[in-house]
Design a protein around this motif. Structure first.
Motif, PDB file in Angstrom:
ATOM      1  N   TYR A  55       0.834  -1.205   0.000  1.00  0.00           N
ATOM      2  CA  TYR A  55       0.000   0.000   0.000  1.00  0.00           C
ATOM      3  C   TYR A  55       0.863   1.247   0.000  1.00  0.00           C
ATOM      4  CZ  TYR A  55      -3.010   3.692   1.930  1.00  0.00           C
ATOM      5  OH  TYR A  55      -3.670   4.877   2.142  1.00  0.00           O
ATOM      6  N   GLY A  56       0.506   2.154  -0.899  1.00  0.00           N
ATOM      7  CA  GLY A  56       1.149   3.456  -0.928  1.00  0.00           C
ATOM      8  C   GLY A  56       0.099   4.530  -1.096  1.00  0.00           C
ATOM      9  N   ARG A  57       0.229   5.610  -0.370  1.00  0.00           N
ATOM     10  CA  ARG A  57      -0.744   6.694  -0.456  1.00  0.00           C
ATOM     11  C   ARG A  57      -0.834   7.193  -1.892  1.00  0.00           C
ATOM     12  NH1 ARG A  57      -0.806  12.142   3.353  1.00  0.00           N
ATOM     13  NH2 ARG A  57      -2.994  12.710   2.956  1.00  0.00           N
ATOM     14  N   TYR A  58      -2.055   7.347  -2.364  1.00  0.00           N
ATOM     15  CA  TYR A  58      -2.371   7.772  -3.738  1.00  0.00           C
ATOM     16  C   TYR A  58      -2.036   6.703  -4.782  1.00  0.00           C
ATOM     17  CZ  TYR A  58      -2.311  12.258  -1.293  1.00  0.00           C
ATOM     18  OH  TYR A  58      -2.518  13.264  -0.393  1.00  0.00           O
ATOM     19  N   GLN A  59      -1.561   5.538  -4.356  1.00  0.00           N
ATOM     20  CA  GLN A  59      -1.215   4.468  -5.301  1.00  0.00           C
ATOM     21  C   GLN A  59      -2.157   3.267  -5.183  1.00  0.00           C
ATOM     22  OE1 GLN A  59       2.881   3.502  -4.599  1.00  0.00           O
ATOM     23  NE2 GLN A  59       3.638   5.538  -5.169  1.00  0.00           N
ATOM     24  N   GLY A  60      -2.961   3.234  -4.145  1.00  0.00           N
ATOM     25  CA  GLY A  60      -3.866   2.115  -3.947  1.00  0.00           C
ATOM     26  C   GLY A  60      -3.194   0.948  -3.244  1.00  0.00           C
ATOM     27  N   ALA A  61      -3.929  -0.146  -3.135  1.00  0.00           N
ATOM     28  CA  ALA A  61      -3.442  -1.310  -2.394  1.00  0.00           C
ATOM     29  C   ALA A  61      -3.657  -2.591  -3.178  1.00  0.00           C
ATOM     30  CB  ALA A  61      -4.167  -1.407  -1.047  1.00  0.00           C
ATOM     31  N   ASN A  62      -2.830  -3.559  -2.884  1.00  0.00           N
ATOM     32  CA  ASN A  62      -2.980  -4.902  -3.430  1.00  0.00           C
ATOM     33  C   ASN A  62      -2.483  -5.877  -2.378  1.00  0.00           C
ATOM     34  OD1 ASN A  62      -3.595  -6.945  -5.174  1.00  0.00           O
ATOM     35  ND2 ASN A  62      -2.065  -6.408  -6.722  1.00  0.00           N
ATOM     36  N   VAL A  63      -3.007  -7.098  -2.398  1.00  0.00           N
ATOM     37  CA  VAL A  63      -2.578  -8.069  -1.391  1.00  0.00           C
ATOM     38  C   VAL A  63      -1.144  -8.515  -1.664  1.00  0.00           C
ATOM     39  CG1 VAL A  63      -4.865  -8.921  -0.791  1.00  0.00           C
ATOM     40  CG2 VAL A  63      -3.651  -9.930  -2.727  1.00  0.00           C
ATOM     41  N   SER A  64      -0.392  -8.706  -0.600  1.00  0.00           N
ATOM     42  CA  SER A  64       0.939  -9.285  -0.708  1.00  0.00           C
ATOM     43  C   SER A  64       0.792 -10.797  -0.843  1.00  0.00           C
ATOM     44  CB  SER A  64       1.757  -8.940   0.539  1.00  0.00           C
ATOM     45  OG  SER A  64       1.168  -9.555   1.682  1.00  0.00           O
ATOM     46  N   GLU A  65       1.906 -11.482  -0.994  1.00  0.00           N
ATOM     47  CA  GLU A  65       1.844 -12.942  -1.126  1.00  0.00           C
ATOM     48  C   GLU A  65       1.258 -13.572   0.139  1.00  0.00           C
ATOM     49  OE1 GLU A  65       1.776 -16.214  -3.296  1.00  0.00           O
ATOM     50  OE2 GLU A  65       2.451 -14.267  -4.037  1.00  0.00           O
ATOM     51  N   SER A  66       1.702 -13.091   1.295  1.00  0.00           N
ATOM     52  CA  SER A  66       1.175 -13.643   2.555  1.00  0.00           C
ATOM     53  C   SER A  66      -0.283 -13.245   2.747  1.00  0.00           C
ATOM     54  CB  SER A  66       2.007 -13.165   3.741  1.00  0.00           C
ATOM     55  OG  SER A  66       1.994 -11.746   3.837  1.00  0.00           O
ATOM     56  N   GLY A  67      -0.640 -12.029   2.303  1.00  0.00           N
ATOM     57  CA  GLY A  67      -2.024 -11.579   2.397  1.00  0.00           C
ATOM     58  C   GLY A  67      -2.939 -12.393   1.501  1.00  0.00           C
ATOM     59  N   LYS A  68      -2.446 -12.759   0.322  1.00  0.00           N
ATOM     60  CA  LYS A  68      -3.233 -13.573  -0.599  1.00  0.00           C
ATOM     61  C   LYS A  68      -3.523 -14.940   0.010  1.00  0.00           C
ATOM     62  CE  LYS A  68      -3.167 -15.564  -5.260  1.00  0.00           C
ATOM     63  NZ  LYS A  68      -2.410 -15.695  -6.529  1.00  0.00           N
ATOM     64  N   LYS A  69      -2.512 -15.549   0.619  1.00  0.00           N
ATOM     65  CA  LYS A  69      -2.704 -16.864   1.240  1.00  0.00           C
ATOM     66  C   LYS A  69      -3.751 -16.797   2.349  1.00  0.00           C
ATOM     67  CE  LYS A  69       1.942 -18.643   0.246  1.00  0.00           C
ATOM     68  NZ  LYS A  69       3.235 -19.081   0.838  1.00  0.00           N
ATOM     69  N   MET A  70      -3.691 -15.721   3.147  1.00  0.00           N
ATOM     70  CA  MET A  70      -4.643 -15.584   4.243  1.00  0.00           C
ATOM     71  C   MET A  70      -6.046 -15.322   3.715  1.00  0.00           C
ATOM     72  SD  MET A  70      -4.277 -13.305   7.705  1.00  0.00           S
ATOM     73  CE  MET A  70      -2.845 -14.280   8.171  1.00  0.00           C
ATOM     74  N   ALA A  71      -6.158 -14.477   2.689  1.00  0.00           N
ATOM     75  CA  ALA A  71      -7.471 -14.179   2.097  1.00  0.00           C
ATOM     76  C   ALA A  71      -8.097 -15.445   1.526  1.00  0.00           C
ATOM     77  CB  ALA A  71      -7.329 -13.117   1.015  1.00  0.00           C
ATOM     78  N   LEU A  72      -7.289 -16.271   0.875  1.00  0.00           N
ATOM     79  CA  LEU A  72      -7.813 -17.505   0.284  1.00  0.00           C
ATOM     80  C   LEU A  72      -8.267 -18.492   1.356  1.00  0.00           C
ATOM     81  CD1 LEU A  72      -5.301 -17.941  -2.661  1.00  0.00           C
ATOM     82  CD2 LEU A  72      -7.772 -17.668  -2.870  1.00  0.00           C
ATOM     83  N   GLN A  73      -7.641 -18.480   2.507  1.00  0.00           N
ATOM     84  CA  GLN A  73      -8.096 -19.351   3.590  1.00  0.00           C
ATOM     85  C   GLN A  73      -9.449 -18.886   4.136  1.00  0.00           C
ATOM     86  OE1 GLN A  73      -6.886 -22.302   4.507  1.00  0.00           O
ATOM     87  NE2 GLN A  73      -5.419 -22.030   2.813  1.00  0.00           N
ATOM     88  N   ILE A  74      -9.643 -17.576   4.204  1.00  0.00           N
ATOM     89  CA  ILE A  74     -10.941 -17.037   4.640  1.00  0.00           C
ATOM     90  C   ILE A  74     -12.013 -17.410   3.624  1.00  0.00           C
ATOM     91  CG2 ILE A  74     -12.230 -14.937   5.190  1.00  0.00           C
ATOM     92  CD1 ILE A  74      -9.472 -13.659   5.869  1.00  0.00           C
ATOM     93  N   ILE A  75     -11.690 -17.265   2.341  1.00  0.00           N
ATOM     94  CA  ILE A  75     -12.629 -17.611   1.272  1.00  0.00           C
ATOM     95  C   ILE A  75     -12.931 -19.108   1.296  1.00  0.00           C
ATOM     96  CG2 ILE A  75     -12.858 -17.765  -1.248  1.00  0.00           C
ATOM     97  CD1 ILE A  75     -11.171 -15.127  -1.319  1.00  0.00           C
ATOM     98  N   ARG A  76     -11.916 -19.910   1.557  1.00  0.00           N
ATOM     99  CA  ARG A  76     -12.108 -21.367   1.666  1.00  0.00           C
ATOM    100  C   ARG A  76     -13.133 -21.694   2.749  1.00  0.00           C
ATOM    101  NH1 ARG A  76     -10.101 -26.592   1.602  1.00  0.00           N
ATOM    102  NH2 ARG A  76      -9.729 -27.575   3.612  1.00  0.00           N
ATOM    103  N   LYS A  77     -12.975 -21.090   3.916  1.00  0.00           N
ATOM    104  CA  LYS A  77     -13.908 -21.336   5.013  1.00  0.00           C
ATOM    105  C   LYS A  77     -15.324 -20.888   4.641  1.00  0.00           C
ATOM    106  CE  LYS A  77     -11.270 -19.235   8.109  1.00  0.00           C
ATOM    107  NZ  LYS A  77     -10.868 -18.669   9.435  1.00  0.00           N
ATOM    108  N   HIS A  78     -15.429 -19.715   4.027  1.00  0.00           N
ATOM    109  CA  HIS A  78     -16.736 -19.181   3.634  1.00  0.00           C
ATOM    110  C   HIS A  78     -17.454 -20.148   2.693  1.00  0.00           C
ATOM    111  CE1 HIS A  78     -19.503 -15.763   2.615  1.00  0.00           C
ATOM    112  NE2 HIS A  78     -19.664 -16.521   1.539  1.00  0.00           N
TER     113      HIS A  78
END
Length: 218
Positions: A55-78
């Motif tokens: 994340y950078g101010r005025y540049q927006g955000a994207n998931v990091s590699e570790s963030g992607k893994k965690m997001a996919l685990q949440i989606i898996r549970k859902h």
């Protein structure tokens, strides 16, 4: 360990970036979450400090590699909970999203492992979306929005992009379901709507928006 709110924001950033918005802006995230830009900005800073997003101010955000893994685990549970609610508790497919939103925050890895086993390792949720495996890997066949395929194309309904209650109720009403066979008869130039035949029986017209939300496979 993340809070419920942090998990929701992380999942939202992942989904928005998957929709082609590589850098998710603060305003877009705030709109998606139904909150103020200042609140979204504060959360982006928190997730960035935990190295779950870039994340950078005025540049927006994207998931990091570790963030992607965690997001996919949440989606898996859902998605596993959605399968459980439909298959075992007989919820309709338009009733499960909000309940699964609550259940996805359960932290026990063993419970989710047992749930996956109990359901016989399902590959898709009730809306046709792929379920990540325990390693966060997703395997799926190519899917195409109905609105992007030409007249004459025939395919099976394999998923919906919008799992919202109103859209699913609409599909139930017109008789479209996962596994239905659709043939595109014509595309109306004026508004981009499509004339389709369901299961070689019923003819109807779908709006451009509906066609964009219905995913087909060959």
């Amino acid at each position: 360990m993340l809070s419920l709110s942090e998990e929701n924001y992380l999942k939202a950033i992942y989904h928005l970036s998957e929709q082609g918005k590589t850098n998710v802006s603060t305003n877009l995230l705030a709109e998606h979450m139904g909150t103020k830009a200042a609140s979204a900005s504060d959360m982006l800073k928190k997730l960035s400090q935990k190295e779950l997003i870039d994340y950078g101010r005025y540049q927006g955000a994207n998931v990091s590699e570790s963030g992607k893994k965690m997001a996919l685990q949440i989606i898996r549970k859902h998605r596993l909970w959605e399968v459980f609610l439909v298959e075992k508790l007989k919820f309709n497919w338009n009733e499960v999203h909000e309940v699964a939103e609550q259940l996805e925050h359960i932290k026990s890895p063993l419970l989710i492992k047992r749930l996956d086993e109990f359901l016989n390792f399902p590959k898709k949720d009730p809306h046709g979306s792929p379920i990540p495996d325990e390693h966060g890997e997703i395997k799926e066949k190519p899917q195409f929005p109905l609105a992007e395929k030409p007249p004459g194309f025939e395919g099976l309904v394999v998923a919906v992009k919008d799992p919202g209650n109103h859209f699913l109720e609409y599909l139930d009403k017109i008789g479209i379901y996962l596994g239905a066979k659709l043939k595109i008869v014509d595309r109306i130039t004026f508004d981009g709507s499509s004339e389709v035949i369901i299961d070689n029986k019923k003819t109807l017209f779908l709006s451009k928006e509906a066609g964009a939300n219905i995913l087909l496979s060959e």
